[in-house]
Design a protein around this motif. Structure first.
Motif, short mmCIF file in Angstrom:
data_model
loop_
_atom_site.label_atom_id
_atom_site.label_comp_id
_atom_site.label_asym_id
_atom_site.label_seq_id
_atom_site.Cartn_x
_atom_site.Cartn_y
_atom_site.Cartn_z
N ILE A 109 70.05 -0.46 15.66
CA ILE A 109 69.27 0.82 15.96
C ILE A 109 68.19 1.75 14.69
N TYR A 110 66.61 1.43 15.74
CA TYR A 110 66.50 2.55 14.13
C TYR A 110 65.84 4.11 13.81
N ASP A 111 65.32 4.13 13.42
CA ASP A 111 65.02 6.07 13.36
C ASP A 111 63.91 5.69 13.72
N ARG A 112 63.32 6.49 14.08
CA ARG A 112 61.51 6.66 14.12
C ARG A 112 60.39 6.03 13.08
N ASN A 113 60.87 5.78 12.06
CA ASN A 113 60.51 4.93 11.32
C ASN A 113 61.00 3.86 11.03
N GLY A 114 61.88 3.34 11.12
CA GLY A 114 62.14 1.96 11.43
C GLY A 114 63.63 1.59 10.32
N VAL A 115 63.96 2.84 9.88
CA VAL A 115 64.58 2.40 9.01
C VAL A 115 66.19 2.27 9.69
N ALA A 172 69.16 -6.24 23.01
CA ALA A 172 68.35 -5.58 22.71
C ALA A 172 68.08 -4.85 21.16
N ASP A 173 67.01 -3.92 20.32
CA ASP A 173 66.77 -2.89 19.81
C ASP A 173 66.19 -1.85 20.25
N ILE A 174 66.84 -0.91 20.04
CA ILE A 174 66.95 0.44 20.14
C ILE A 174 66.95 1.26 19.28
N ARG A 175 65.23 2.10 19.54
CA ARG A 175 64.39 3.23 18.20
C ARG A 175 64.71 4.62 18.64
N VAL A 185 66.39 8.62 23.13
CA VAL A 185 65.74 7.30 22.66
C VAL A 185 63.86 6.97 22.84
N LYS A 186 63.11 6.66 21.93
CA LYS A 186 62.59 6.33 21.78
C LYS A 186 62.01 4.82 22.16
N SER A 187 62.71 4.41 21.77
CA SER A 187 62.27 2.48 22.51
C SER A 187 63.69 2.12 23.03
N VAL A 188 63.75 1.06 24.07
CA VAL A 188 64.68 0.49 24.43
C VAL A 188 64.27 -0.98 25.36
N GLY A 189 64.51 -2.18 23.61
CA GLY A 189 64.10 -3.33 23.92
C GLY A 189 62.16 -3.25 23.28
N GLY A 190 61.88 -2.44 23.25
CA GLY A 190 59.94 -2.00 22.77
C GLY A 190 59.93 -1.29 24.14
N VAL A 191 60.55 -1.09 24.64
CA VAL A 191 60.03 -0.23 26.20
C VAL A 191 60.09 0.77 25.55
N GLU A 192 59.02 1.61 25.20
CA GLU A 192 58.81 3.40 25.49
C GLU A 192 59.19 4.38 26.54
N GLN A 193 59.96 4.79 26.29
CA GLN A 193 60.95 6.30 26.96
C GLN A 193 59.72 7.00 27.01
N PRO A 194 60.07 7.93 28.57
CA PRO A 194 59.30 8.64 28.76
C PRO A 194 59.63 10.28 27.42
N GLN A 195 58.40 10.42 28.02
CA GLN A 195 58.55 12.14 26.40
C GLN A 195 58.28 13.48 27.32
#
Length: 659
Positions: free
Chosen positions: A72-78, A254-257, A489-499
């Protein structure tokens, strides 16, 4: 002497019987040989491949490998949640396995106290056959080596390297991200009849499932798919050698951002110090949540290993409730932070913003005096001044004039009284009072009385909100056009979520919104505003607009002191602050709740809001460029004009104020 008589018929009869029996036995023997030959042919020719596989299956075993959990990452990849290596000691129960004797042997190699021994005996007794049980996690290299040297002498004992969940920031994100823990008996019961659940994986000692927050809500995609290691075994099932070429690789989850920003979140928790409460930061343009800090927090890493009974009770019984998510689950009276909502409702209902109400420090209505927080009163107040000074008397009268339903409608349009789909559970709707609501909630007294409207106007009475709703309300007000929804949740497994900006427009007049925003700007930037000193960002021409709030948690007797000194923590007032910045081009909005802070919102909440807002603004490249832009030199004065005096310094108010 007579000749013996020979009876040929009897001989022939016996001989015939012999031949029949011989033919029968021969036929049976032949049929048996034929069947045996056919069976041998079937085994050796037709089913040879099948039995070769079965034979190999007796020679080789596959040991289940738990899949790496998605990060699980933050918006900047941390990284906010990741995995680290873990040396562990496993014991597998099999036929003839002597658990007490095995644990006695292991106690000579690694530390196993009496309490752990009792727990392990219980776990081994309940574990299915051939399912490993973890005896020890996070072994040192020396312990790992000692066990591996003795492992061939200890049936059912293995020491391997797995992975364990780690949360680099400890408690900073604990309520949002949650944590993982061992699969409990309750979890097994729930999954028993679920065909999508891998039962073998659930019993694996290295497997963990999400128990809270993002870890729980997105447990399925984070899990991945199990693999297996191929090993050659002897007749007793003990490993002889490994066969890496036959391994089945595990598939990582899956990674989550997330939309959160680690720097802003950490700063929010830092400025809370020992206080209890919440801070939420949201992007006014698209609804992205940048911080969701609940304080006090807890170290999620401790839950991964498993808390002892005393440790858990200490957390659960502490009066400041570190296990409670005060961002979404804790609800509070909004106090004076509700006044911008009441002002918008009054404008929508046709109230003239230039109309003045005289505040003398109190207002007599319904057989009692409704006091203003300022002794002696504010004098004549129009809407702008009433917001700037947070005049209670003005909003008492406005709420009484327009009634509860317009206020409730405006509150709901701003986001109060509902929940948002941010991907994780735990939100409480709070309470937005109205006539219809009271009919349902109070069967004995279903009528909304005029006296119910008076405290409603200052955010007390039948109104409760959480910190997330406060931040959403401020973001919608700052945006001015869109009824923004928050996004976590910004993305799940690289799939962008709705804004959160793909929403309808707000049902408010732009002119009315500007009146309310101007009042909030005066709170923070007019020297006579309620939070002027505490709201100076010190970032050049970047200004913040805000609104303070103080919410009572107990009734005050007539004429009694409202001081919070010397009383129990749980009886002190809550302190709140909402803000957005820059005022002239809103980008970030926030809410701060200090639970039982015992001070005014401007004293306890506003300084913390200022520090968190500074981090958000300074991380924005465009805002930072604006701040660092050289200040243009003043034009030379015309002949006959005096020099600019020290008191006219245009950047004097940009210096950070004390407090």
């Amino acid at each position: 002497m007579s000749e013996p008589a020979i009876f040929f018929s009897e001989v022939n009869q016996r001989q015939g019987m012999f031949h029949r029996r011989a033919f029968l036995m021969g036929g049976l023997a032949g049929a048996g040989l034929l069947a045996l030959g056919g069976r041998l042919a079937q085994l050796q020719l037709v089913e040879a491949q099948r039995y070769q596989k079965l034979s190999a299956g007796n020679q080789f075993n596959y040991r289940l490998v738990s899949p790496p959990r998605g990060a699980i990452y933050d918006r900047n990849g941390v990284a906010l949640a990741s995995n680290r290596p873990n040396f562990r000691l496993l014991v597998t129960k099999d036929t003839g396995f002597d658990a007490p004797a095995t644990l006695d042997e292991l106690a000579l190699l690694v530390p196993i106290d009496a309490a752990r021994r009792a727990r392990l005996l219980k776990d081994l007794a309940h574990a299915p056959k051939k399912t490993p049980v973890a005896v020890m996690e996070d072994m040192t290299w020396e312990e790992f080596s000692r066990v591996n040297i003795r492992a061939p002498e200890l049936p059912g004992v293995t020491a391997d390297m797995g992975e364990v969940r780690v949360y680099p920031f400890g408690g900073a994100f604990a309520h949002v991200i949650g944590y993982v823990a061992k699969v409990s008996d309750r979890d097994l019961d729930k999954a028993k009849d679920d065909p999508t659940q891998d039962q073998a994986l659930l019993h694996h000692p290295g497997f963990r499932i999400g128990k809270l927050g993002v870890e729980k809500a997105f447990d399925a995609p984070l899990r991945g798919h199990a693999g297996a290691n191929k090993a050659e075994v002897d007749a007793q099932g003990r490993t002889v050698r490994l066969d890496p070429e036959g391994d089945i690789p595990a598939k990582a989850g899956a990674d989550i951002r997330l939309t959160l920003d680690a720097d802003i979140q950490n700063r929010a928790l830092e400025v809370m110090g020992d206080e209890s409460g919440a801070i939420v930061v949201i992007d006014c343009r698209n609804g992205d949540l940048l911080a969701m800090a609940s304080a006090p927090s807890f170290d999620a890493n401790r839950f991964v290993k498993g808390l002892s009974g005393p440790e858990y009770r200490a957390l659960a019984e502490y009066e400041r409730k570190p296990l409670l998510d005060k961002v979404m689950t804790g609800t509070y009276p909004p106090g004076s932070t509700f006044k911008p909502t009441v002002a918008m409702a009054a404008l929508t209902a046709g109230v003239d913003p230039t109309e003045r109400v005289v505040c003398a420090g109190g207002w007599a209505f319904g057989g009692r005096v409704w006091h203003c927080h300022k002794k002696g009163g504010h004098g004549a107040q129009d809407m702008h001044a009433a917001i700037k000074n947070s005049c209670d008397v003005y909003f008492y009268q406005m709420a009484l004039r327009i009634g509860p339903d317009p206020i409730a409608a405006t509150a709901k349009a701003f986001g109060y009284g509902g929940t948002f789909d941010i991907g994780i559970p735990g939100q409480k709707k709070g309470l937005v009072g109205s006539r219809d609501w009271k009919k349902t909630a109070f069967k004995r007294d279903p009528v909304w009385h005029p006296g119910d409207s008076v405290p409603y106007g200052i955010g007390q009475g039948y109104i409760n909100v959480n910190a997330l709703q406060l931040a959403v309300m401020t973001a919608r007000l700052a945006n001015g056009r869109k009824a923004l929804n928050p996004r976590l949740v910004k993305s799940v497994g690289g799939v962008e979520q709705p804004q959160g900006d793909a929403v309808p427009d707000l049902p408010f007049s732009q002119a009315h919104l500007e009146i309310v925003r101007a009042g909030m700007a005066a709170v923070a930037n007019d020297p006579t505003g309620g939070a002027f000193k505490q709201s100076q960002l010190g970032l050049g021409d970047v200004k913040m607009a805000g609104k303070t709030g103080t919410a009572q948690v107990r009734q005050y007797a007539a004429g009694a002191s409202r001081s919070n000194q010397g009383i129990a923590w749980r009886l002190k007032d809550h302190n709140l602050f909402i803000a957005f910045a820059p005022y002239d081009d809103p980008r970030y909005a926030l809410s701060v709740i200090i639970e039982h802070g015992g001070q005014f919102g401007s004293s306890a909440a506003a300084p913390r809001a200022r520090e968190v807002m500074r981090v958000a603004l300074l991380k924005d490249p465009e805002i930072r460029a604006r701040i660092e832009r050289p200040t243009p030199l003043p034009e030379a004065p015309d002949e006959g004009e005096g020099d600019v005096g020290a008191g006219d310094d245009p950047v004097a108010v940009d210096e950070p104020a004390e407090g």
